[in-house]
Design a protein around this motif. Structure first.
Motif, PDB file in Angstrom:
ATOM      1  N   LEU A   1       0.830  -1.200   0.000  1.00 15.63           N
ATOM      2  CA  LEU A   1       0.000   0.000   0.000  1.00 15.63           C
ATOM      3  C   LEU A   1       0.867   1.253   0.000  1.00 15.63           C
ATOM      4  O   LEU A   1       0.585   2.230  -0.709  1.00 15.63           O
ATOM      5  CB  LEU A   1      -0.924  -0.009   1.213  1.00 15.63           C
ATOM      6  CG  LEU A   1      -1.811   1.230   1.397  1.00 15.63           C
ATOM      7  CD1 LEU A   1      -2.690   1.460   0.179  1.00 15.63           C
ATOM      8  CD2 LEU A   1      -2.662   1.100   2.655  1.00 15.63           C
ATOM      9  N   LEU A   2       1.945   1.234   0.782  1.00 18.34           N
ATOM     10  CA  LEU A   2       2.858   2.377   0.807  1.00 18.34           C
ATOM     11  C   LEU A   2       3.499   2.600  -0.566  1.00 18.34           C
ATOM     12  O   LEU A   2       3.613   3.739  -1.034  1.00 18.34           O
ATOM     13  CB  LEU A   2       3.952   2.142   1.855  1.00 18.34           C
ATOM     14  CG  LEU A   2       3.592   2.499   3.304  1.00 18.34           C
ATOM     15  CD1 LEU A   2       4.627   1.933   4.259  1.00 18.34           C
ATOM     16  CD2 LEU A   2       3.471   3.997   3.479  1.00 18.34           C
TER      17      LEU A   2
ATOM     18  N   ARG B   1       1.108   4.166  -2.927  1.00 19.51           N
ATOM     19  CA  ARG B   1       0.977   5.597  -2.676  1.00 19.51           C
ATOM     20  C   ARG B   1       2.158   6.359  -3.270  1.00 19.51           C
ATOM     21  O   ARG B   1       2.005   7.473  -3.771  1.00 19.51           O
ATOM     22  CB  ARG B   1       0.901   5.847  -1.165  1.00 19.51           C
ATOM     23  CG  ARG B   1      -0.397   5.350  -0.546  1.00 19.51           C
ATOM     24  CD  ARG B   1      -0.337   5.358   0.974  1.00 19.51           C
ATOM     25  NE  ARG B   1      -0.060   6.664   1.520  1.00 19.51           N
ATOM     26  CZ  ARG B   1      -0.972   7.634   1.666  1.00 19.51           C
ATOM     27  NH1 ARG B   1      -2.217   7.424   1.274  1.00 19.51           N
ATOM     28  NH2 ARG B   1      -0.661   8.805   2.186  1.00 19.51           N
ATOM     29  N   ARG B   2       3.354   5.762  -3.260  1.00 17.89           N
ATOM     30  CA  ARG B   2       4.531   6.438  -3.787  1.00 17.89           C
ATOM     31  C   ARG B   2       4.458   6.600  -5.308  1.00 17.89           C
ATOM     32  O   ARG B   2       4.853   7.631  -5.847  1.00 17.89           O
ATOM     33  CB  ARG B   2       5.801   5.657  -3.434  1.00 17.89           C
ATOM     34  CG  ARG B   2       6.133   5.623  -1.959  1.00 17.89           C
ATOM     35  CD  ARG B   2       6.611   6.981  -1.469  1.00 17.89           C
ATOM     36  NE  ARG B   2       7.020   6.880  -0.088  1.00 17.89           N
ATOM     37  CZ  ARG B   2       6.211   7.049   0.949  1.00 17.89           C
ATOM     38  NH1 ARG B   2       4.924   7.330   0.732  1.00 17.89           N
ATOM     39  NH2 ARG B   2       6.641   6.935   2.187  1.00 17.89           N
TER      40      ARG B   2
ATOM     41  N   ARG C   1       2.136   7.153  -7.208  1.00 16.99           N
ATOM     42  CA  ARG C   1       1.230   8.186  -7.716  1.00 16.99           C
ATOM     43  C   ARG C   1       2.026   9.360  -8.273  1.00 16.99           C
ATOM     44  O   ARG C   1       1.585  10.042  -9.207  1.00 16.99           O
ATOM     45  CB  ARG C   1       0.304   8.676  -6.594  1.00 16.99           C
ATOM     46  CG  ARG C   1      -0.694   7.637  -6.117  1.00 16.99           C
ATOM     47  CD  ARG C   1      -1.535   8.171  -4.987  1.00 16.99           C
ATOM     48  NE  ARG C   1      -0.752   8.636  -3.853  1.00 16.99           N
ATOM     49  CZ  ARG C   1      -1.271   9.019  -2.689  1.00 16.99           C
ATOM     50  NH1 ARG C   1      -2.580   9.003  -2.517  1.00 16.99           N
ATOM     51  NH2 ARG C   1      -0.507   9.429  -1.700  1.00 16.99           N
TER      52      ARG C   1
ATOM     53  N   PHE D   1      -0.308  14.932  -2.825  1.00 21.55           N
ATOM     54  CA  PHE D   1      -0.717  13.800  -1.994  1.00 21.55           C
ATOM     55  C   PHE D   1       0.098  13.683  -0.712  1.00 21.55           C
ATOM     56  O   PHE D   1       0.148  12.609  -0.113  1.00 21.55           O
ATOM     57  CB  PHE D   1      -0.584  12.493  -2.793  1.00 21.55           C
ATOM     58  CG  PHE D   1      -1.289  12.532  -4.116  1.00 21.55           C
ATOM     59  CD1 PHE D   1      -2.670  12.484  -4.176  1.00 21.55           C
ATOM     60  CD2 PHE D   1      -0.577  12.633  -5.289  1.00 21.55           C
ATOM     61  CE1 PHE D   1      -3.330  12.522  -5.389  1.00 21.55           C
ATOM     62  CE2 PHE D   1      -1.227  12.681  -6.514  1.00 21.55           C
ATOM     63  CZ  PHE D   1      -2.610  12.623  -6.566  1.00 21.55           C
TER      64      PHE D   1
ATOM     65  N   ASP E   1       0.854  13.276   2.765  1.00 18.23           N
ATOM     66  CA  ASP E   1       0.042  12.869   3.914  1.00 18.23           C
ATOM     67  C   ASP E   1       0.959  12.168   4.902  1.00 18.23           C
ATOM     68  O   ASP E   1       0.869  10.950   5.094  1.00 18.23           O
ATOM     69  CB  ASP E   1      -1.085  11.950   3.451  1.00 18.23           C
ATOM     70  CG  ASP E   1      -2.150  11.737   4.525  1.00 18.23           C
ATOM     71  OD1 ASP E   1      -1.990  12.314   5.625  1.00 18.23           O
ATOM     72  OD2 ASP E   1      -3.116  11.005   4.276  1.00 18.23           O
TER      73      ASP E   1
ATOM     74  N   TRP F   1      -0.354   9.678   7.797  1.00 15.04           N
ATOM     75  CA  TRP F   1      -0.829   8.363   7.353  1.00 15.04           C
ATOM     76  C   TRP F   1       0.338   7.478   6.919  1.00 15.04           C
ATOM     77  O   TRP F   1       0.385   6.286   7.252  1.00 15.04           O
ATOM     78  CB  TRP F   1      -1.822   8.545   6.208  1.00 15.04           C
ATOM     79  CG  TRP F   1      -2.496   7.288   5.734  1.00 15.04           C
ATOM     80  CD1 TRP F   1      -2.448   6.752   4.486  1.00 15.04           C
ATOM     81  CD2 TRP F   1      -3.331   6.400   6.497  1.00 15.04           C
ATOM     82  NE1 TRP F   1      -3.193   5.599   4.415  1.00 15.04           N
ATOM     83  CE2 TRP F   1      -3.745   5.359   5.633  1.00 15.04           C
ATOM     84  CE3 TRP F   1      -3.761   6.393   7.823  1.00 15.04           C
ATOM     85  CZ2 TRP F   1      -4.569   4.326   6.056  1.00 15.04           C
ATOM     86  CZ3 TRP F   1      -4.579   5.354   8.243  1.00 15.04           C
ATOM     87  CH2 TRP F   1      -4.974   4.336   7.368  1.00 15.04           C
ATOM     88  N   ASP F   2       1.310   8.052   6.195  1.00 16.76           N
ATOM     89  CA  ASP F   2       2.470   7.274   5.778  1.00 16.76           C
ATOM     90  C   ASP F   2       3.249   6.756   6.982  1.00 16.76           C
ATOM     91  O   ASP F   2       3.725   5.616   6.991  1.00 16.76           O
ATOM     92  CB  ASP F   2       3.385   8.127   4.889  1.00 16.76           C
ATOM     93  CG  ASP F   2       2.815   8.315   3.494  1.00 16.76           C
ATOM     94  OD1 ASP F   2       1.973   7.494   3.079  1.00 16.76           O
ATOM     95  OD2 ASP F   2       3.198   9.282   2.823  1.00 16.76           O
TER      96      ASP F   2
END
Length: 332
Positions: A229-230, A233-234, A236, A245, A247, A250-251
């Motif tokens: 998931l991390l 997110r990267r 993106r 993005f 955040d 959350w990270d």
């Protein structure tokens, strides 16, 4: 560099008492011009600029000092003793401290901080330093004025000043917490503390992180799923501007969850890298998460100069339940 205390201030009448808070700068690098400019911009009286080697003696004899700024971007054999002495003197005398650390000295500085008025910055730019000085200077000026007004018994002026101090505090807080020039996060999650070469030996006497019995209602989750998931997110940032993005909270929570599942311990510097934002911004978020009880400080019993950050049990359970709920939505 020695600052001439008799340098004339043409804006003040001759013989007038200088009521500005006093600033002592501790730095080994040639930082004179920047320190003078920042002190003047923050409305401070620059007392002197001393080296790390001369600082212990200077702290013992210094009077009239309200703020100390220590510039320590690189490791030094005496740095831990100096920070502890500085923190002790600051607590005893009500001084504000600004520590300007580098990523190599961040863990040591974080472990030594005890004074609630210490601001810890990592690889800050000049705007970050100016904001920290301004925050410290406003606190000192507000304290002096509040004392004078209370002594005079002017309740109306006290109320007005209290409102003004609150407004300034909100302005400074908004300025210091706003991300500036956030770099696009990279795909690489950065080195973990376990990847770093050192003589550090494991801690068999301590229960591993994440060894607590999981809730029977919690769905199974693996560290690989969290790190996937991390990474998602990267990447993106490969398709859209990465700063859209940012955040970090959350990270950091996801990184701590993955470390918990892997039974790893996470240092402050490693967590700042995982946040994919400037280190000073990450430090503010670590403090926010700690104040909210979502993460905890854990001392290393084998090295008093190191502090680990771990998820609180309640936060870990909440994240695990979130993974279960989101998985059901994605597979529905």
């Amino acid at each position: 560099m020695t600052v001439d205390p008799f340098t004339p201030d043409y804006d003040a009448p001759f013989g007038a008492r200088d009521e500005r808070p006093g600033l002592l700068v501790v730095a080994d690098d040639a930082w004179g011009d920047e320190a003078v400019a920042l002190a003047r911009a923050a409305g401070l009286r620059l007392l002197d600029i001393v080296s790390l080697a001369d600082a212990p003696l200077r702290l013992d004899i210094q009077v009239g000092c309200d703020i100390v700024m220590l510039f320590c971007p690189r490791p030094d054999p005496t740095l831990d003793h100096l920070i502890v002495q500085l923190e002790t003197v600051a607590i005893q005398n009500g001084m504000a401290i600004i520590l300007l650390a580098g990523i190599e000295t961040l863990d040591l500085a974080y472990a030594c901080v005890r004074n609630p008025r210490t601001q810890l910055l990592c690889n800050p730019d000049q705007t970050d330093v100016a904001a920290a000085l301004l925050a410290a200077a406003k606190h000192e000026s507000a304290g002096q004025k509040l004392h004078e007004i209370t002594r005079e018994g002017e309740s109306t002026r006290l109320q007005q000043l209290s409102e003004e101090v609150g407004r300034l505090a909100r302005t400074i807080e908004a300025m210091t917490q706003r991300p500036r020039g956030v770099a696009a996060p990279s795909f690489d999650l950065g080195p973990r503390i376990a990847d770093r070469a050192s003589d550090y030996i494991g801690m068999p006497a301590i229960a591993p992180i994440g060894s607590e019995v999981a809730s029977p209602d919690a769905p199974p989750i693996s560290a690989t799923q969290v790190r996937d998931l991390l990474r998602a997110r990267r990447i993106r940032a490969d398709f859209l501007p990465g700063d859209l993005f940012a955040d970090p909270a959350w990270d950091m929570l996801l990184d701590l969850l993955a470390a918990r599942l892997e039974h790893e311990r996470v240092s402050v510097s490693s967590l700042c890298i995982a946040a994919a934002v400037p280190p000073t911004t990450a430090l503010r978020w670590i403090r926010t998460l700690t104040d909210k009880g979502l993460v905890e400080r854990q001392a290393d019993p084998h090295d008093g100069r190191r502090i680990f950050i771990a998820l609180a049990n309640e936060a870990a359970e909440a994240l695990t339940r979130w993974f279960g709920a989101s998985r059901r939505l994605l597979t529905a």
